[in-house]
Design a protein around this motif. Structure first.
Motif, PDB file in Angstrom:
ATOM      1  N   LEU A  95       0.829  -1.215   0.000  1.00 30.92           N
ATOM      2  CA  LEU A  95       0.000   0.000   0.000  1.00 30.92           C
ATOM      3  C   LEU A  95       0.856   1.254   0.000  1.00 30.92           C
ATOM      4  CD1 LEU A  95      -2.944  -0.856   2.435  1.00 30.92           C
ATOM      5  CD2 LEU A  95      -2.987  -0.672  -0.047  1.00 30.92           C
ATOM      6  N   VAL A  96       2.018   1.196   0.703  1.00 31.90           N
ATOM      7  CA  VAL A  96       2.934   2.343   0.681  1.00 31.90           C
ATOM      8  C   VAL A  96       3.343   2.632  -0.761  1.00 31.90           C
ATOM      9  CG1 VAL A  96       5.228   3.129   1.356  1.00 31.90           C
ATOM     10  CG2 VAL A  96       3.778   1.996   3.031  1.00 31.90           C
ATOM     11  N   GLY A  97       3.654   1.561  -1.497  1.00 32.81           N
ATOM     12  CA  GLY A  97       4.010   1.725  -2.906  1.00 32.81           C
ATOM     13  C   GLY A  97       2.861   2.309  -3.701  1.00 32.81           C
ATOM     14  N   LEU A  98       1.653   1.801  -3.440  1.00 31.30           N
ATOM     15  CA  LEU A  98       0.475   2.309  -4.159  1.00 31.30           C
ATOM     16  C   LEU A  98       0.219   3.772  -3.809  1.00 31.30           C
ATOM     17  CD1 LEU A  98      -2.200  -0.534  -4.068  1.00 31.30           C
ATOM     18  CD2 LEU A  98      -0.971   0.392  -6.036  1.00 31.30           C
ATOM     19  N   GLY A  99       0.524   4.141  -2.543  1.00 34.36           N
ATOM     20  CA  GLY A  99       0.371   5.541  -2.135  1.00 34.36           C
ATOM     21  C   GLY A  99       1.165   6.449  -3.056  1.00 34.36           C
ATOM     22  N   GLY A 100       2.407   6.031  -3.362  1.00 35.66           N
ATOM     23  CA  GLY A 100       3.220   6.809  -4.296  1.00 35.66           C
ATOM     24  C   GLY A 100       2.536   6.922  -5.641  1.00 35.66           C
ATOM     25  N   LEU A 101       1.948   5.806  -6.099  1.00 36.73           N
ATOM     26  CA  LEU A 101       1.289   5.787  -7.410  1.00 36.73           C
ATOM     27  C   LEU A 101       0.090   6.735  -7.427  1.00 36.73           C
ATOM     28  CD1 LEU A 101       1.431   4.326 -10.140  1.00 36.73           C
ATOM     29  CD2 LEU A 101      -0.174   2.650  -9.250  1.00 36.73           C
ATOM     30  N   VAL A 102      -0.673   6.714  -6.318  1.00 37.01           N
ATOM     31  CA  VAL A 102      -1.894   7.516  -6.273  1.00 37.01           C
ATOM     32  C   VAL A 102      -1.582   8.999  -6.110  1.00 37.01           C
ATOM     33  CG1 VAL A 102      -3.955   8.005  -4.881  1.00 37.01           C
ATOM     34  CG2 VAL A 102      -3.320   5.627  -5.405  1.00 37.01           C
ATOM     35  N   PHE A 103      -0.667   9.327  -5.166  1.00 34.88           N
ATOM     36  CA  PHE A 103      -0.487  10.735  -4.820  1.00 34.88           C
ATOM     37  C   PHE A 103       0.544  11.468  -5.681  1.00 34.88           C
ATOM     38  CE2 PHE A 103      -2.183   8.859  -0.885  1.00 34.88           C
ATOM     39  CZ  PHE A 103      -3.341   9.614  -0.798  1.00 34.88           C
ATOM     40  N   VAL A 104       1.602  10.759  -6.117  1.00 38.54           N
ATOM     41  CA  VAL A 104       2.578  11.478  -6.951  1.00 38.54           C
ATOM     42  C   VAL A 104       2.801  10.799  -8.298  1.00 38.54           C
ATOM     43  CG1 VAL A 104       3.845  12.747  -5.188  1.00 38.54           C
ATOM     44  CG2 VAL A 104       4.391  10.358  -5.580  1.00 38.54           C
ATOM     45  N   GLY A 105       2.017   9.754  -8.575  1.00 38.54           N
ATOM     46  CA  GLY A 105       2.027   9.206  -9.933  1.00 38.54           C
ATOM     47  C   GLY A 105       3.097   8.175 -10.224  1.00 38.54           C
ATOM     48  N   VAL A 106       3.966   7.845  -9.241  1.00 47.31           N
ATOM     49  CA  VAL A 106       5.000   6.835  -9.489  1.00 47.31           C
ATOM     50  C   VAL A 106       4.970   5.814  -8.356  1.00 47.31           C
ATOM     51  CG1 VAL A 106       7.464   6.414  -9.840  1.00 47.31           C
ATOM     52  CG2 VAL A 106       6.438   8.540 -10.636  1.00 47.31           C
ATOM     53  N   PHE A 107       4.967   4.530  -8.726  1.00 45.89           N
ATOM     54  CA  PHE A 107       4.955   3.457  -7.737  1.00 45.89           C
ATOM     55  C   PHE A 107       6.195   3.558  -6.864  1.00 45.89           C
ATOM     56  CE2 PHE A 107       4.882  -1.319  -6.886  1.00 45.89           C
ATOM     57  CZ  PHE A 107       3.764  -1.243  -6.076  1.00 45.89           C
ATOM     58  N   PHE A 108       6.011   3.553  -5.547  1.00 45.53           N
ATOM     59  CA  PHE A 108       7.105   3.627  -4.569  1.00 45.53           C
ATOM     60  C   PHE A 108       7.889   4.930  -4.610  1.00 45.53           C
ATOM     61  CE2 PHE A 108       6.696  -0.904  -3.613  1.00 45.53           C
ATOM     62  CZ  PHE A 108       6.723  -0.782  -2.240  1.00 45.53           C
ATOM     63  N   LYS A 109       7.275   5.991  -5.123  1.00 41.09           N
ATOM     64  CA  LYS A 109       7.922   7.293  -4.981  1.00 41.09           C
ATOM     65  C   LYS A 109       7.491   7.881  -3.635  1.00 41.09           C
ATOM     66  CE  LYS A 109       8.566  11.714  -7.124  1.00 41.09           C
ATOM     67  NZ  LYS A 109       9.167  12.340  -8.210  1.00 41.09           N
ATOM     68  N   ASN A 110       8.472   8.495  -2.936  1.00 39.38           N
ATOM     69  CA  ASN A 110       8.197   9.029  -1.604  1.00 39.38           C
ATOM     70  C   ASN A 110       7.126  10.109  -1.686  1.00 39.38           C
ATOM     71  OD1 ASN A 110       8.474   9.650   1.110  1.00 39.38           O
ATOM     72  ND2 ASN A 110      10.677   9.307   1.028  1.00 39.38           N
ATOM     73  N   PHE A 111       5.979   9.891  -1.031  1.00 41.00           N
ATOM     74  CA  PHE A 111       4.862  10.831  -1.182  1.00 41.00           C
ATOM     75  C   PHE A 111       4.509  11.543   0.118  1.00 41.00           C
ATOM     76  CE2 PHE A 111       3.053   6.862   0.118  1.00 41.00           C
ATOM     77  CZ  PHE A 111       1.997   7.198   0.951  1.00 41.00           C
ATOM     78  N   LEU A 112       5.251  11.251   1.204  1.00 41.02           N
ATOM     79  CA  LEU A 112       4.930  11.884   2.485  1.00 41.02           C
ATOM     80  C   LEU A 112       5.927  13.014   2.736  1.00 41.02           C
ATOM     81  CD1 LEU A 112       4.181   8.677   4.562  1.00 41.02           C
ATOM     82  CD2 LEU A 112       2.541  10.401   3.840  1.00 41.02           C
TER      83      LEU A 112
END
Lengths: 253, 114
Positions: free
Chosen positions: A187-204
């Motif tokens: 889900l952390v990886g998906l969070g990157g996908l949802v919020f910044v558009g890249v899987f596992f990109k740091n979004f917090l």
């Protein structure tokens, strides 16, 4: 193949393999003469780009986060494998009187050992949580901390109370923890996908380097992995302990 | 002297292989496999080492300090996890083999001999 033939064959092969290994390794740059670029680049940018002071954890849960997803599911799958291999077979049965087994098996555990392991449990759990959540600052992270966390309930077993350990860390809870940790990391990886558009990109938010709440997703990912690893180890350990303590083949008492 | 870490890795690898081939006990064979795997830790760490480099943890050293390659250290961490999981699976198989054949001697396992 007899043992002698096997060893003779290995002797011949080992000489060849050893020669190839020595020739190959001799072609590497001398020890300490590091020629890579990537490592130095990462050492240079880790703190500024990710606000994490422990670059090993930063790499593990952020820069190489996607690889860790695979690593984590290897652990998950192999624990499933252990459970599958050590399942109760048709000609086996669990010992009928579990309490009796408990008393019978561990008469040897002295009062001092029991007291000591009781003292150890909170210490181990605190150390485990500390290692898990400080992974981005100092050496540690989910994998290391998770193993330490799992040793907490194991101390109950050391105290000679295996069945009590099953009460402290029931199989269902441990398995659910294992699964939630595994999913949580995904889900952390998906969070990157949802919020910044890249899987596992740091979004917090990255925070201040060296602070507990820094480096964005790394702490969250580390906690998820810690949960998964401690669950996975406890599941595997209790499967092995079940084999020696509870499961009996028909015919044995 | 600069070749020594690589030589240690090669030695661990071969010593572990010898352990697997010569084992009369499955548990010993599995432990030998972990010796083989520890050769990869030595080689990875040795490759990433840079002379005078510190650990890549910048909590208490300046950010500009010379540090060793963190990538290989992460790979070692992965390696340790894999080793733990592989050992767990193999040990579980050894438990079942002992139940079925009553022995841990690879020579006495009927399924392997036929």
């Amino acid at each position: 193949m007899s043992r002698t033939t096997r060893l003779a064959l290995f002797g011949v092969a080992a000489v060849g393999l050893g020669a190839v290994l020595v020739i190959g390794l001799a072609g590497l740059p001398a020890f300490g003469d590091y020629r890579g670029v990537y490592g130095h680049v990462l050492d240079g940018i880790g703190v500024t780009e990710r606000h994490a002071t422990d670059l090993v954890t930063a790499l593990n849960f952020d820069i190489r986060g996607f690889d860790t997803l695979g690593e984590e599911f290897i652990l998950f799958a192999s624990v499933l494998g252990v459970v599958l291999i050590l399942r109760q077979l048709r000609d086996e049965h669990q010992h009928p009187n579990q309490e009796e087994v408990d008393e019978h098996k561990f008469v040897g555990a002295s009062e001092a050992l029991r007291a000591l392991s009781l003292v150890l449990i909170p210490v181990l759990l605190a150390l485990g949580v500390y290692i898990v959540v400080h992974g981005q600052i100092t050496p540690g992270g989910g994998f290391q901390g998770g193993v330490i966390l799992a040793t907490g309930p194991l101390a109950v077993f050391l105290a000679g109370r295996y069945l009590r350990m099953r009460i402290v860390a029931p199989q269902v809870v441990v398995e659910i923890g294992d699964a939630i940790g595994a999913i949580g990391y995904g889900l952390v990886g998906l969070g990157g996908l949802v919020f910044v558009g890249v899987f596992f990109k740091n979004f917090l938010p990255l925070g201040i380097p060296g602070h507990l709440l820094s480096a964005g997703q790394i702490d969250v990912a580390s906690t998820a992995v810690g949960l998964e690893v401690s669950g996975a180890f406890l599941v595997a350990w209790s499967e092995f302990l079940d084999q020696t303590i509870l499961v009996r083949s028909r015919g044995e008492s | 002297m600069s070749f020594l870490p690589y030589a240690i890795a090669a030695w661990l690898f071969l010593a572990g292989l010898y352990g697997i081939v010569s084992s009369r006990n499955l548990i010993r064979a599995i432990l030998s496999l972990t010796v083989v795997q520890s050769a990869t830790y030595v080689i990875l760490i040795a490759i990433g080492y840079t002379k005078g480099g510190q650990a890549p943890i910048f909590a208490d050293i300046p950010q500009t300090s010379k540090a060793v390659d963190p990538v290989v250290q992460v790979l070692v961490l992965t390696d340790v996890v894999i080793e733990a999981t592989v050992s767990a699976m193999l040990l579980a198989l050894a438990v079942q083999a002992h139940k079925r054949f009553g022995s841990l001697d690879p020579q006495k396992l009927r399924a392997l001999r036929d």
